[in-house]
Scaffold this motif. Structure first.
Motif, PDB file in Angstrom:
ATOM      1  N   LYS A   1      46.933  44.087  38.169  1.00  0.00           N
ATOM      2  CA  LYS A   1      48.123  44.022  39.025  1.00  0.00           C
ATOM      3  C   LYS A   1      48.017  42.844  40.002  1.00  0.00           C
ATOM      4  O   LYS A   1      49.022  42.264  40.391  1.00  0.00           O
ATOM      5  N   VAL A   2      46.799  42.485  40.378  1.00  0.00           N
ATOM      6  CA  VAL A   2      46.624  41.325  41.265  1.00  0.00           C
ATOM      7  C   VAL A   2      47.136  40.067  40.563  1.00  0.00           C
ATOM      8  O   VAL A   2      47.912  39.304  41.141  1.00  0.00           O
ATOM      9  N   SER A   3      46.740  39.852  39.313  1.00  0.00           N
ATOM     10  CA  SER A   3      47.222  38.658  38.607  1.00  0.00           C
ATOM     11  C   SER A   3      48.728  38.760  38.336  1.00  0.00           C
ATOM     12  O   SER A   3      49.440  37.762  38.389  1.00  0.00           O
ATOM     13  N   HIS A   4      49.204  39.968  38.083  1.00  0.00           N
ATOM     14  CA  HIS A   4      50.639  40.172  37.848  1.00  0.00           C
ATOM     15  C   HIS A   4      51.450  39.748  39.078  1.00  0.00           C
ATOM     16  O   HIS A   4      52.419  38.997  38.966  1.00  0.00           O
ATOM     17  N   PHE A   5      51.051  40.231  40.256  1.00  0.00           N
ATOM     18  CA  PHE A   5      51.760  39.877  41.488  1.00  0.00           C
ATOM     19  C   PHE A   5      51.562  38.408  41.844  1.00  0.00           C
ATOM     20  O   PHE A   5      52.479  37.742  42.320  1.00  0.00           O
ATOM     21  N   ALA A   6      50.362  37.887  41.610  1.00  0.00           N
ATOM     22  CA  ALA A   6      50.057  36.500  41.982  1.00  0.00           C
ATOM     23  C   ALA A   6      50.828  35.495  41.138  1.00  0.00           C
ATOM     24  O   ALA A   6      51.061  34.366  41.580  1.00  0.00           O
ATOM     25  N   GLN A   7      51.251  35.889  39.948  1.00  0.00           N
ATOM     26  CA  GLN A   7      51.973  34.949  39.083  1.00  0.00           C
ATOM     27  C   GLN A   7      53.300  34.496  39.690  1.00  0.00           C
ATOM     28  O   GLN A   7      53.853  33.486  39.283  1.00  0.00           O
ATOM     29  N   GLY A   8      53.788  35.213  40.678  1.00  0.00           N
ATOM     30  CA  GLY A   8      55.005  34.799  41.364  1.00  0.00           C
ATOM     31  C   GLY A   8      54.748  33.832  42.514  1.00  0.00           C
ATOM     32  O   GLY A   8      55.681  33.358  43.155  1.00  0.00           O
ATOM     33  N   LEU A   9      53.486  33.512  42.770  1.00  0.00           N
ATOM     34  CA  LEU A   9      53.134  32.629  43.883  1.00  0.00           C
ATOM     35  C   LEU A   9      53.176  31.162  43.461  1.00  0.00           C
ATOM     36  O   LEU A   9      52.813  30.825  42.333  1.00  0.00           O
ATOM     37  N   PRO A  10      53.582  30.292  44.385  1.00  0.00           N
ATOM     38  CA  PRO A  10      53.564  28.859  44.059  1.00  0.00           C
ATOM     39  C   PRO A  10      52.118  28.403  43.824  1.00  0.00           C
ATOM     40  O   PRO A  10      51.197  28.878  44.472  1.00  0.00           O
ATOM     41  N   ASN A  11      51.932  27.520  42.899  1.00  0.00           N
ATOM     42  CA  ASN A  11      50.636  26.902  42.609  1.00  0.00           C
ATOM     43  C   ASN A  11      49.581  27.866  42.063  1.00  0.00           C
ATOM     44  O   ASN A  11      48.400  27.538  42.045  1.00  0.00           O
ATOM     45  N   PHE A  12      49.979  29.048  41.622  1.00  0.00           N
ATOM     46  CA  PHE A  12      49.017  29.976  41.035  1.00  0.00           C
ATOM     47  C   PHE A  12      48.823  29.611  39.568  1.00  0.00           C
ATOM     48  O   PHE A  12      49.791  29.433  38.830  1.00  0.00           O
ATOM     49  N   GLU A  13      47.568  29.488  39.150  1.00  0.00           N
ATOM     50  CA  GLU A  13      47.257  29.173  37.763  1.00  0.00           C
ATOM     51  C   GLU A  13      46.601  30.396  37.121  1.00  0.00           C
ATOM     52  O   GLU A  13      45.470  30.729  37.449  1.00  0.00           O
ATOM     53  N   TYR A  14      47.322  31.013  36.227  1.00  0.00           N
ATOM     54  CA  TYR A  14      46.863  32.230  35.558  1.00  0.00           C
ATOM     55  C   TYR A  14      45.852  31.905  34.466  1.00  0.00           C
ATOM     56  O   TYR A  14      46.023  30.960  33.698  1.00  0.00           O
ATOM     57  N   ASP A  15      44.800  32.713  34.400  1.00  0.00           N
ATOM     58  CA  ASP A  15      43.794  32.619  33.347  1.00  0.00           C
ATOM     59  C   ASP A  15      43.543  34.044  32.861  1.00  0.00           C
ATOM     60  O   ASP A  15      43.046  34.878  33.624  1.00  0.00           O
ATOM     61  N   GLU A  16      43.891  34.331  31.629  1.00  0.00           N
ATOM     62  CA  GLU A  16      43.793  35.706  31.134  1.00  0.00           C
ATOM     63  C   GLU A  16      42.368  36.247  31.133  1.00  0.00           C
ATOM     64  O   GLU A  16      42.159  37.458  31.124  1.00  0.00           O
ATOM     65  N   ASN A  17      41.365  35.379  31.160  1.00  0.00           N
ATOM     66  CA  ASN A  17      39.970  35.819  31.134  1.00  0.00           C
ATOM     67  C   ASN A  17      39.319  35.854  32.520  1.00  0.00           C
ATOM     68  O   ASN A  17      38.132  36.143  32.637  1.00  0.00           O
ATOM     69  N   LYS A  18      40.076  35.558  33.526  1.00  0.00           N
ATOM     70  CA  LYS A  18      39.551  35.545  34.899  1.00  0.00           C
ATOM     71  C   LYS A  18      39.686  36.937  35.521  1.00  0.00           C
ATOM     72  O   LYS A  18      40.704  37.599  35.330  1.00  0.00           O
ATOM     73  N   PRO A  19      38.665  37.379  36.267  1.00  0.00           N
ATOM     74  CA  PRO A  19      38.794  38.663  36.958  1.00  0.00           C
ATOM     75  C   PRO A  19      39.570  38.494  38.271  1.00  0.00           C
ATOM     76  O   PRO A  19      39.156  37.749  39.163  1.00  0.00           O
ATOM     77  N   TYR A  20      40.699  39.130  38.358  1.00  0.00           N
ATOM     78  CA  TYR A  20      41.518  39.103  39.571  1.00  0.00           C
ATOM     79  C   TYR A  20      41.278  40.414  40.311  1.00  0.00           C
ATOM     80  O   TYR A  20      41.634  41.484  39.819  1.00  0.00           O
ATOM     81  N   ALA A  21      40.661  40.337  41.481  1.00  0.00           N
ATOM     82  CA  ALA A  21      40.193  41.525  42.179  1.00  0.00           C
ATOM     83  C   ALA A  21      41.064  41.942  43.356  1.00  0.00           C
ATOM     84  O   ALA A  21      41.344  43.115  43.533  1.00  0.00           O
ATOM     85  N   GLU A  22      41.455  40.976  44.177  1.00  0.00           N
ATOM     86  CA  GLU A  22      42.175  41.322  45.412  1.00  0.00           C
ATOM     87  C   GLU A  22      43.299  40.334  45.689  1.00  0.00           C
ATOM     88  O   GLU A  22      43.132  39.123  45.529  1.00  0.00           O
ATOM     89  N   LEU A  23      44.419  40.864  46.130  1.00  0.00           N
ATOM     90  CA  LEU A  23      45.531  40.060  46.630  1.00  0.00           C
ATOM     91  C   LEU A  23      45.534  40.259  48.136  1.00  0.00           C
ATOM     92  O   LEU A  23      45.640  41.394  48.603  1.00  0.00           O
TER      93      LEU A  23
END
Length: 137
Positions: free
Chosen positions: A27-49
């Motif tokens: 959910k952290v990566s899901h929410f962060a994808q709406g942020l400017p300059n966020f670069e999503y990596d499907e293999n990265k662990p997203y822990a905290e927003l």
């Protein structure tokens, strides 16, 4: 007050080993994808927003890019008189959304006086002078 007390902020995503991988529905990566300059990596662990003024990952105003802490410092009325009286001219909490993939380590947080002392003595390690308050504080 001529400015609106409601405004959009840009928060930050923290990546820690225990975080849920992007491809696993973090959910952290899901929410962060709406942020400017966020670069999503499907293999990265997203822990905290993080949403707040913590110096390790401060939020900014979406419209201007201005640092949230500086913005609030110049407009203490946005925090309210009671909050400013008790906590000063900074946001007295850090709001986090967590996405956990594996067990977290146990954390111990100092009370306010110890947090202030540790921050004053070692700001490189203790990034802010705030304690981890209980909900009734």
């Amino acid at each position: 007050m001529s400015e609106s007390p409601v405004f959009e902020i840009v928060c930050g995503a923290q990546s820690y080993d225990w975080g849920k991988l992007g491809k696993d529905g973090s959910k952290v990566s899901h929410f962060a994808q709406g942020l400017p300059n966020f670069e999503y990596d499907e293999n990265k662990p997203y822990a905290e927003l993080w949403m707040g003024t913590h110096p390790s990952c401060p939020s900014t105003l979406h419209a201007t890019g201005q640092d949230l802490k500086k913005y609030l410092k110049a407009r203490p009325e946005l925090l309210g008189e009671k909050v400013v009286h008790k906590f000063g001219d900074d946001l007295p909490f850090l709001f986090k959304v967590l996405a956990i993939r594996k067990a977290l380590s146990i954390q111990a947080h100092p009370d306010k006086p110890l947090a202030q002392r540790l921050h004053a003595e070692r700001p490189d390690i203790y990034k802010d002078p705030n304690h981890k308050a209980s909900p009734d504080e």
